[in-house]
Design a protein around this motif. Structure first.
Motif, PDB file in Angstrom:
ATOM      1  N   MET A   1      -0.295  19.044   0.779  1.00  0.00           N
ATOM      2  CA  MET A   1       0.347  18.163   0.084  1.00  0.00           C
ATOM      3  C   MET A   1       1.041  16.606   0.850  1.00  0.00           C
ATOM      4  SD  MET A   1       3.548  19.363  -2.606  1.00  0.00           S
ATOM      5  CE  MET A   1       4.514  18.250  -3.232  1.00  0.00           C
ATOM      6  N   ARG A   2       1.018  15.748   0.532  1.00  0.00           N
ATOM      7  CA  ARG A   2       1.595  14.700   1.162  1.00  0.00           C
ATOM      8  C   ARG A   2       3.165  14.556   0.821  1.00  0.00           C
ATOM      9  NH1 ARG A   2      -2.943  12.339   2.947  1.00  0.00           N
ATOM     10  NH2 ARG A   2      -1.928  10.278   3.524  1.00  0.00           N
ATOM     11  N   ALA A   3       3.920  14.122   1.957  1.00  0.00           N
ATOM     12  CA  ALA A   3       5.463  13.626   1.665  1.00  0.00           C
ATOM     13  C   ALA A   3       5.482  12.476   1.200  1.00  0.00           C
ATOM     14  CB  ALA A   3       5.768  13.761   3.115  1.00  0.00           C
ATOM     15  N   LYS A   4       6.429  12.220   0.333  1.00  0.00           N
ATOM     16  CA  LYS A   4       6.804  11.053  -0.253  1.00  0.00           C
ATOM     17  C   LYS A   4       7.755  10.348   0.844  1.00  0.00           C
ATOM     18  CE  LYS A   4       5.459  11.766  -4.360  1.00  0.00           C
ATOM     19  NZ  LYS A   4       4.345  11.485  -4.652  1.00  0.00           N
ATOM     20  N   ARG A   5       7.363   8.998   1.002  1.00  0.00           N
ATOM     21  CA  ARG A   5       7.980   8.100   2.137  1.00  0.00           C
ATOM     22  C   ARG A   5       8.318   6.833   1.422  1.00  0.00           C
ATOM     23  NH1 ARG A   5       6.781   4.480   6.671  1.00  0.00           N
ATOM     24  NH2 ARG A   5       7.885   5.212   8.487  1.00  0.00           N
ATOM     25  N   PRO A   6       9.434   6.659   0.785  1.00  0.00           N
ATOM     26  CA  PRO A   6      10.063   5.335   0.514  1.00  0.00           C
ATOM     27  C   PRO A   6      10.134   4.434   1.951  1.00  0.00           C
ATOM     28  CG  PRO A   6      11.751   6.891   0.252  1.00  0.00           C
ATOM     29  CD  PRO A   6      10.441   7.690   0.953  1.00  0.00           C
ATOM     30  N   ALA A   7       9.881   3.435   1.836  1.00  0.00           N
ATOM     31  CA  ALA A   7       9.900   2.425   3.295  1.00  0.00           C
ATOM     32  C   ALA A   7      10.316   1.155   2.862  1.00  0.00           C
ATOM     33  CB  ALA A   7       8.691   2.522   4.021  1.00  0.00           C
ATOM     34  N   ALA A   8      11.018   0.569   3.642  1.00  0.00           N
ATOM     35  CA  ALA A   8      11.219  -0.914   3.753  1.00  0.00           C
ATOM     36  C   ALA A   8      10.423  -1.878   4.648  1.00  0.00           C
ATOM     37  CB  ALA A   8      12.792  -1.343   3.630  1.00  0.00           C
ATOM     38  N   ARG A   9       9.808  -2.741   4.475  1.00  0.00           N
ATOM     39  CA  ARG A   9       8.943  -3.598   5.283  1.00  0.00           C
ATOM     40  C   ARG A   9       9.586  -4.987   5.292  1.00  0.00           C
ATOM     41  NH1 ARG A   9       6.787   0.208   8.130  1.00  0.00           N
ATOM     42  NH2 ARG A   9       6.349  -1.594   9.474  1.00  0.00           N
ATOM     43  N   ILE A  10       9.510  -5.573   6.409  1.00  0.00           N
ATOM     44  CA  ILE A  10       9.983  -7.078   6.566  1.00  0.00           C
ATOM     45  C   ILE A  10       8.775  -7.885   6.956  1.00  0.00           C
ATOM     46  CG2 ILE A  10      11.643  -8.260   7.816  1.00  0.00           C
ATOM     47  CD1 ILE A  10      12.203  -4.930   7.775  1.00  0.00           C
TER      48      ILE A  10
END
Length: 146
Positions: A1-10
């Protein structure tokens, strides 16, 4: 199972229209380049994470402004975690090209070996992978909206 990863990129663009990328040299795969940014901390909004990551990775303290793009992608992090990432992109313009990496974490210091400003032409001709792969299109769309 893959982990959820909310991310901000610039999408950090200098006064000459170049975009900043960091080169990652992980132990388990070939080198690649990536925009500044990273996972959200608990309770953090995407914009808050973008501002924090921008400061931590580049030394620049700036309002990231509105989200300009979104991408959902599956990959394995530098730490070896399989994730489903929900990446939100923020366009930040700076006049100066000076970068301060003094706030990098120990992991970042080890794997983020260098950084470079790329023109669109240099990106198109670059021989190492960079992410997102459609960075030139994302930048063009963000610039057209700005």
């Amino acid at each position: 199972m893959r982990a959820k990863r909310p991310a901000a990129r610039i999408l950090l663009v200098d006064g000459d229209g170049r975009v900043l990328l960091f080169r990652f040299d992980p132990d388990d795969r070939p080198p690649f380049w990536c925009t500044p940014g990273g996972a959200l901390d608990p309770g953090e909004s995407y914009a808050e994470a973008a501002r924090r990551e921008l400061l931590e990775e580049t030394g620049i303290d700036a309002d990231p402004g509105p989200e300009v793009a979104r991408r959902q992608v599956a990959f394995t992090t530098i730490e070896g975690v399989a994730v489903d990432a929900d990446e939100r992109y923020f366009l930040v313009r700076v006049q100066e090209a000076a970068i301060d990496t003094a706030r990098h974490t120990a992991l970042e210091q080890r794997v983020m070996t260098r950084w470079r400003w790329f023109t669109p032409q240099e990106l198109a001709a670059h021989d190492e992978p960079y992410f997102p792969e459609d960075l030139a299109d994302i930048l063009a769309q963000a610039e057209a909206r700005a």
